[in-house]
Structures are given as structure tokens and as C-alpha cells.
Write an enzyme that holds these catalytic residues in place. Structure first.
Site, PDB file in Angstrom:
ATOM      1  N   TYR A 129      39.193  25.287  39.754  1.00  8.76           N
ATOM      2  CA  TYR A 129      38.525  26.162  38.785  1.00  8.76           C
ATOM      3  C   TYR A 129      38.291  25.530  37.410  1.00  8.76           C
ATOM      4  O   TYR A 129      37.753  26.183  36.520  1.00  8.76           O
ATOM      5  CB  TYR A 129      39.315  27.466  38.637  1.00  8.76           C
ATOM      6  N   HIS A 139      30.030  34.304  39.932  1.00  2.00           N
ATOM      7  CA  HIS A 139      31.217  33.546  40.345  1.00  2.00           C
ATOM      8  C   HIS A 139      31.144  32.157  39.755  1.00  2.00           C
ATOM      9  O   HIS A 139      30.054  31.571  39.648  1.00  2.00           O
ATOM     10  CB  HIS A 139      31.302  33.428  41.872  1.00  2.00           C
TER      11      HIS A 139
HETATM   12  O1  CA2 Z   1      34.433  31.505  41.973  1.00  2.00           O
HETATM   13  C1  CA2 Z   1      34.791  32.595  41.479  1.00  2.00           C
HETATM   14  O2  CA2 Z   1      34.508  32.946  40.331  1.00  2.00           O
HETATM   15  C2  CA2 Z   1      35.678  33.517  42.302  1.00  2.00           C
HETATM   16  O3  CA2 Z   1      35.326  34.860  41.992  1.00  2.00           O
HETATM   17  C3  CA2 Z   1      37.103  33.210  41.877  1.00  2.00           C
HETATM   18  C4  CA2 Z   1      38.124  34.009  42.678  1.00  2.00           C
HETATM   19  C5  CA2 Z   1      37.908  33.854  44.175  1.00  2.00           C
HETATM   20  O4  CA2 Z   1      38.793  34.691  44.884  1.00  2.00           O
HETATM   21  C6  CA2 Z   1      36.481  34.176  44.574  1.00  2.00           C
HETATM   22  O5  CA2 Z   1      36.337  33.934  45.960  1.00  2.00           O
HETATM   23  C7  CA2 Z   1      35.506  33.314  43.797  1.00  2.00           C
HETATM   24  C8  CA2 Z   1      39.543  33.554  42.347  1.00  2.00           C
HETATM   25  C9  CA2 Z   1      39.894  33.702  40.897  1.00  2.00           C
HETATM   26  C10 CA2 Z   1      41.257  33.147  40.718  1.00  2.00           C
HETATM   27  O6  CA2 Z   1      41.237  32.233  39.655  1.00  2.00           O
HETATM   28  C11 CA2 Z   1      42.302  31.388  39.534  1.00  2.00           C
HETATM   29  C12 CA2 Z   1      42.250  30.535  38.456  1.00  2.00           C
HETATM   30  C13 CA2 Z   1      43.270  29.659  38.269  1.00  2.00           C
HETATM   31  C14 CA2 Z   1      44.353  29.615  39.124  1.00  2.00           C
HETATM   32  C15 CA2 Z   1      44.380  30.494  40.202  1.00  2.00           C
HETATM   33  C16 CA2 Z   1      43.366  31.384  40.407  1.00  2.00           C
END
Ligand code: CA2
Length: 144
Positions: free
Chosen positions: A22, A99
Site C-alpha cells: 500500500y 481504491h
Molecule cells: O486498494 C484499496 O484501496 C483497497 O480498498 C484496500 C483494502 C482492500 O481490502 C481492498 O481489496 C482494496 C485494504 C485496506 C487495508 O489497508 C492497509 C494498509 C496498511 C496495512 C494494512 C492494511
């Protein structure tokens, strides 16, 4: 014009955990970028994050009459939340789904967005720029 940005579960961890997936930009950094872009077009922004599905549903319900558009990164609830989809479907406020990652290029379970059919459109895969692109989409939606 007022745009409500909604962020779902775990997005508060951005920049602190799993930077290989991310990136290193925090949600506060993204909010600052969005506010900078919004100021240029005279758009007012409310930027929120919650880990709670019910809170997201409540915020979507309360947006009617308060905001001109919703930009939503529902995170994990994108793929699971019938309640969130129902709230978006019932809202007179149009929503743009965003996203950070390209959900269609990731694990199979992320390919389906339960909320996509009730949003005006979807922007994904551009990292933090998905948020400013989402803002542009929201502004263009309401100027039609
Ligand atoms: O790509 C995206 O923005 C998502 O919405 C992010 C979500 C994921 O479940 C979707 O499939 C796609 C996850 C967000 C979690 O973000 C984190 C950031 C840092 C560490 C752990 C999780």
C-alpha cells in the site's frame, strides 16, 4: 459544492504497515493532497475513516441533503457488505468508488465489488492519485 470522502477498515494503517502493498503515504497525507486539489476548485471536503461497517452505513444515510457527492474507499467491505450497498442504493447522493490498488489484478476475492453496481463509477489502481481522481469524478458528476 461539498464532497464526503469515506474510508473503510484498516486504511488508518496506511504508511505504517505493509508498505510493499500500500506504499508509504499515510491517510493523513492523502487527505492533505485531496484538500489541496479541492481548494483549487472551491470544493468543501469532509474526510472520514472508520473500521466499523455500521458507521459507514450511518454516514452514507446522513449524507443526503448535506453533501453533493460521496467518494468511497470501502476497503474490505467493498467485497462483503450488503448493508453498505443497500445504503448507497437508497441514497440520493451519487457515489464514486475508489481504491488505491487495482482490485482486478489482485486475489480473485477482490475482483468482485458488491458496491460497484450502485456507484456511478469506479477508479482503482492509481495509488493515492485514485483519491484526487475520485474528487475530479465527483465534481464532474455534480456539474452535469
Ligand atoms: O486498494 C484499496 O484501496 C483497497 O480498498 C484496500 C483494502 C482492500 O481490502 C481492498 O481489496 C482494496 C485494504 C485496506 C487495508 O489497508 C492497509 C494498509 C496498511 C496495512 C494494512 C492494511
Amino acid at each position: 459544492m461539498k464532497v464526503l470522502f469515506l474510508n473503510g477498515p484498516n486504511l488508518n494503517l496506511l504508511g505504517q504497515r505493509q508498505p510493499e502493498i500500500y506504499g508509504r503515504t499515510t491517510l493523513a497525507d492523502i487527505e492533505a493532497q485531496v484538500r489541496q486539489h479541492a481548494a483549487a476548485s472551491g470544493t468543501a471536503i469532509d474526510f472520514r475513516q472508520t473500521n466499523d461497517e455500521g458507521q459507514l452505513v450511518t454516514w452514507v444515510q446522513e449524507a443526503a441533503g448535506q453533501f453533493d457527492a460521496i467518494v468511497i474507499n470501502a476497503a474490505g467491505y467493498t467485497h462483503t457488505s450488503v448493508a453498505l450497498r443497500d445504503a448507497l442504493a437508497a441514497s440520493p447522493v451519487q457515489a464514486v468508488e475508489i481504491h488505491l490498488s487495482n482490485i482486478h489484478a489482485r486475489e480473485e476475492f477482490r475482483h468482485n465489488s458488491i458496491i460497484a453496481p450502485v456507484c456511478k463509477g469506479q477508479i482503482c489502481g492509481f495509488g493515492p492519485a485514485s483519491y484526487t481522481l475520485g474528487l475530479e469524478a465527483a465534481v464532474s458528476l455534480t456539474s452535469k
